[in-house]
Scaffold this active site. Structure first.
Site, PDB file in Angstrom:
ATOM      1  N   ARG A  51      47.463  24.729  10.001  1.00 35.54           N
ATOM      2  CA  ARG A  51      46.179  24.539  10.661  1.00 35.54           C
ATOM      3  C   ARG A  51      46.305  25.086  12.079  1.00 35.54           C
ATOM      4  O   ARG A  51      47.378  25.442  12.550  1.00 35.54           O
ATOM      5  CB  ARG A  51      45.720  23.064  10.657  1.00 35.54           C
ATOM      6  CG  ARG A  51      46.742  21.987  10.574  1.00 35.54           C
ATOM      7  CD  ARG A  51      47.561  21.803  11.810  1.00 35.54           C
ATOM      8  NE  ARG A  51      46.738  21.595  12.966  1.00 35.54           N
ATOM      9  CZ  ARG A  51      47.110  21.907  14.182  1.00 35.54           C
ATOM     10  NH1 ARG A  51      48.306  22.446  14.412  1.00 35.54           N
ATOM     11  NH2 ARG A  51      46.314  21.717  15.204  1.00 35.54           N
ATOM     12  N   GLY A  52      45.174  25.185  12.734  1.00 37.69           N
ATOM     13  CA  GLY A  52      45.112  25.888  14.005  1.00 37.69           C
ATOM     14  C   GLY A  52      44.583  27.288  13.755  1.00 37.69           C
ATOM     15  O   GLY A  52      45.079  28.004  12.880  1.00 37.69           O
ATOM     16  N   ALA A  53      43.568  27.698  14.525  1.00 32.94           N
ATOM     17  CA  ALA A  53      42.869  28.952  14.235  1.00 32.94           C
ATOM     18  C   ALA A  53      43.801  30.158  14.124  1.00 32.94           C
ATOM     19  O   ALA A  53      43.731  30.909  13.140  1.00 32.94           O
ATOM     20  CB  ALA A  53      41.784  29.196  15.285  1.00 32.94           C
ATOM     21  N   ARG A  88      38.134  27.779   5.059  1.00 35.61           N
ATOM     22  CA  ARG A  88      37.681  26.915   6.148  1.00 35.61           C
ATOM     23  C   ARG A  88      36.679  27.691   6.987  1.00 35.61           C
ATOM     24  O   ARG A  88      36.950  28.827   7.372  1.00 35.61           O
ATOM     25  CB  ARG A  88      38.852  26.418   7.007  1.00 35.61           C
ATOM     26  CG  ARG A  88      39.837  25.550   6.227  1.00 35.61           C
ATOM     27  CD  ARG A  88      40.815  24.833   7.138  1.00 35.61           C
ATOM     28  NE  ARG A  88      40.136  23.847   7.962  1.00 35.61           N
ATOM     29  CZ  ARG A  88      40.723  23.237   9.005  1.00 35.61           C
ATOM     30  NH1 ARG A  88      41.971  23.526   9.324  1.00 35.61           N
ATOM     31  NH2 ARG A  88      40.046  22.345   9.716  1.00 35.61           N
ATOM     32  N   GLN A 199      46.081  14.741  15.146  1.00 38.13           N
ATOM     33  CA  GLN A 199      46.920  15.904  15.426  1.00 38.13           C
ATOM     34  C   GLN A 199      47.573  15.825  16.804  1.00 38.13           C
ATOM     35  O   GLN A 199      48.619  16.418  17.033  1.00 38.13           O
ATOM     36  CB  GLN A 199      46.102  17.197  15.335  1.00 38.13           C
ATOM     37  CG  GLN A 199      45.619  17.519  13.942  1.00 38.13           C
ATOM     38  CD  GLN A 199      44.151  17.191  13.777  1.00 38.13           C
ATOM     39  OE1 GLN A 199      43.697  16.149  14.258  1.00 38.13           O
ATOM     40  NE2 GLN A 199      43.409  18.039  13.105  1.00 38.13           N
ATOM     41  N   ASP A 240      38.728  26.932  18.316  1.00 42.11           N
ATOM     42  CA  ASP A 240      38.709  27.529  16.983  1.00 42.11           C
ATOM     43  C   ASP A 240      37.701  28.670  16.891  1.00 42.11           C
ATOM     44  O   ASP A 240      37.834  29.535  16.034  1.00 42.11           O
ATOM     45  CB  ASP A 240      38.390  26.466  15.935  1.00 42.11           C
ATOM     46  CG  ASP A 240      39.553  25.520  15.743  1.00 42.11           C
ATOM     47  OD1 ASP A 240      40.334  25.724  14.801  1.00 42.11           O
ATOM     48  OD2 ASP A 240      39.691  24.581  16.553  1.00 42.11           O
ATOM     49  N   ASN A 250      35.858  23.305  19.229  1.00 39.89           N
ATOM     50  CA  ASN A 250      37.223  22.774  19.132  1.00 39.89           C
ATOM     51  C   ASN A 250      37.155  21.445  18.380  1.00 39.89           C
ATOM     52  O   ASN A 250      36.094  21.001  17.962  1.00 39.89           O
ATOM     53  CB  ASN A 250      37.830  22.601  20.527  1.00 39.89           C
ATOM     54  CG  ASN A 250      39.333  22.366  20.489  1.00 39.89           C
ATOM     55  OD1 ASN A 250      40.069  23.123  19.845  1.00 39.89           O
ATOM     56  ND2 ASN A 250      39.808  21.333  21.152  1.00 39.89           N
ATOM     57  N   LYS A 251      38.287  20.835  18.186  1.00 39.47           N
ATOM     58  CA  LYS A 251      38.368  19.600  17.409  1.00 39.47           C
ATOM     59  C   LYS A 251      37.355  18.573  17.904  1.00 39.47           C
ATOM     60  O   LYS A 251      37.100  18.446  19.100  1.00 39.47           O
ATOM     61  CB  LYS A 251      39.785  19.034  17.486  1.00 39.47           C
ATOM     62  CG  LYS A 251      40.040  17.835  16.608  1.00 39.47           C
ATOM     63  CD  LYS A 251      39.758  18.131  15.130  1.00 39.47           C
ATOM     64  CE  LYS A 251      40.609  19.264  14.602  1.00 39.47           C
ATOM     65  NZ  LYS A 251      40.330  19.560  13.167  1.00 39.47           N
TER      66      LYS A 251
END
Length: 365
Positions: A51-53, A88, A199, A240, A250-251
């Site tokens: 995960r993570g762009a 995603r 996270q 992201d 972002n998150k």
């Protein structure tokens, strides 16, 4: 980065397979998973093994290489790109990386595509490492400047994980912290837990501990309180997807931190590579697709029991429904600056174009 003295990237070749660190097992277990097919790469992205762009984009590139081993035809290439693209929706690096790969591979004869795909994916991985290290250098200057002004350790608040686990190496928002720490600048990190998947508590804290950076895990709702009492010098988060006008996805929960920072006069910076800018979008709130994930991520948590076993337990009232938007959008007006591999810019169209002038040629409409 290093784990128990050994250097790791988050993704690497292992024979004819692609090896990744299984981030769903962290921080309690360090497990390497081997991906041997397109479908395994798809599953790894979808279930957040990776995960993570930036890392999602590189994993998709390697997933395409795995797919072309089985079917390098035009139809096989198109289908693999379609399936990987659908994993995603929010992180733009996924589509960016696949577009780069397709541009390289489509003109080649099918027999040449598989080998070329491995080389192209490896090049994307190396590009990401270089970009993240450069982000670290530019962002470290902000931390060093804050220390020079106050003469005390710099307290940085971050949200979610935008460290090396979210990229191939170094990270985006944590890279400046690593660079500053390694240069001897005293820095302390407030680590938002980042519900519902935690996270921050699980991944950012794992990274910072392994690197020896002083840090403290806090509940997501504690950040505003700390800002009110002058215990945060700057906020530094990842992205992201960032629009051409500087809006930042972002998150979930990032927007609330930006509001608190704005109210308390705390600088709020966003670290991202140029590949995370979506030059086709102008209004992040209305145009960036927001991923909706499973309600069980909200109603249940996974942790380590006193007996050493990892288990998942319910935390919500049985039968209550839950919603789980995975990201939110912070408007550009709340962002102090964008930290990229080319430098730091205002969160505006002109600010971004100043760093990426090639986008003026008709593609930044």
């Amino acid at each position: 980065m290093r784990i128990e003295g050994r250097h790791y990237r988050t993704i690497w070749l292992d024979g004819e397979a692609v090896a990744v660190i299984d981030q769903t097992r962290l921080p309690f277990r360090f497990v390497v998973r081997r991906l041997t097919s397109r479908d395994e790469a798809v599953e790894a992205i979808r279930t957040m093994v990776v995960r993570g762009a930036p890392l999602i984009g590189v994993t998709a590139a390697y997933g395409l290489a795995l797919a072309l081993r089985e079917d390098p035809s035009d139809a096989g290439l198109a289908e693999a790109v379609r399936v990987l693209n659908a994993t995603r929706p929010t992180a733009v690096n996924l589509a960016w990386a696949l577009a780069r790969m397709r541009e390289t591979l489509a003109p080649l004869p099918p027999a040449a595509r598989h080998r070329a795909a491995w080389q192209a994916a490896a090049a994307l991985a190396d590009e990401d490492v270089a970009a993240c290290e450069a982000i670290g250098e530019h962002g470290a200057a902000l931390i060093a400047g804050a220390h020079a002004r106050t003469g005390r350790p710099v307290n940085v608040l971050t949200h979610c994980n935008a460290g090396w686990l979210a990229t191939v190496d170094w990270g985006t928002a944590l890279a400046p912290i690593y660079k500053a720490h390694d240069a001897g600048v005293p820095v302390h990190v407030w680590v938002d837990e980042t519900r519902p998947r935690c996270q921050g508590a699980a991944l950012s804290a794992f990274e910072l501990h392994a690197h020896g950076v002083p840090h403290t895990v806090i509940a997501d709702n504690a950040g505003g309180h700390l800002m009110q009492h002058d215990r945060v010098d700057l906020c530094l988060v990842g992205s992201d997807r960032t629009t051409a006008t500087g809006d930042v996805a972002n998150k979930i929960g990032t927007y609330l931190k930006a509001l608190a920072a704005h109210d308390n006069g705390v600088p709020f910076y966003v670290a991202l590579p140029g590949s995370t800018v979506d030059w086709s979008l102008a209004d992040g709130v209305r145009e960036i697709p927001i991923e909706e994930r499973s309600a069980t991520e909200v109603t249940h948590v996974t942790g380590l029991g006193d007996d050493g076993t990892v288990r998942t337990v319910a935390v919500a009232s049985p039968g209550s429904p839950a919603a789980n938007p995975a990201f939110d959008v912070t408007p550009a007006r709340l962002v102090t600056g964008l930290v990229t591999e080319r430098g730091i810019a205002p969160a505006t169209r002109e600010g971004l174009l100043g760093l990426f002038p090639e986008r003026r040629l008709g593609s930044a409409a």
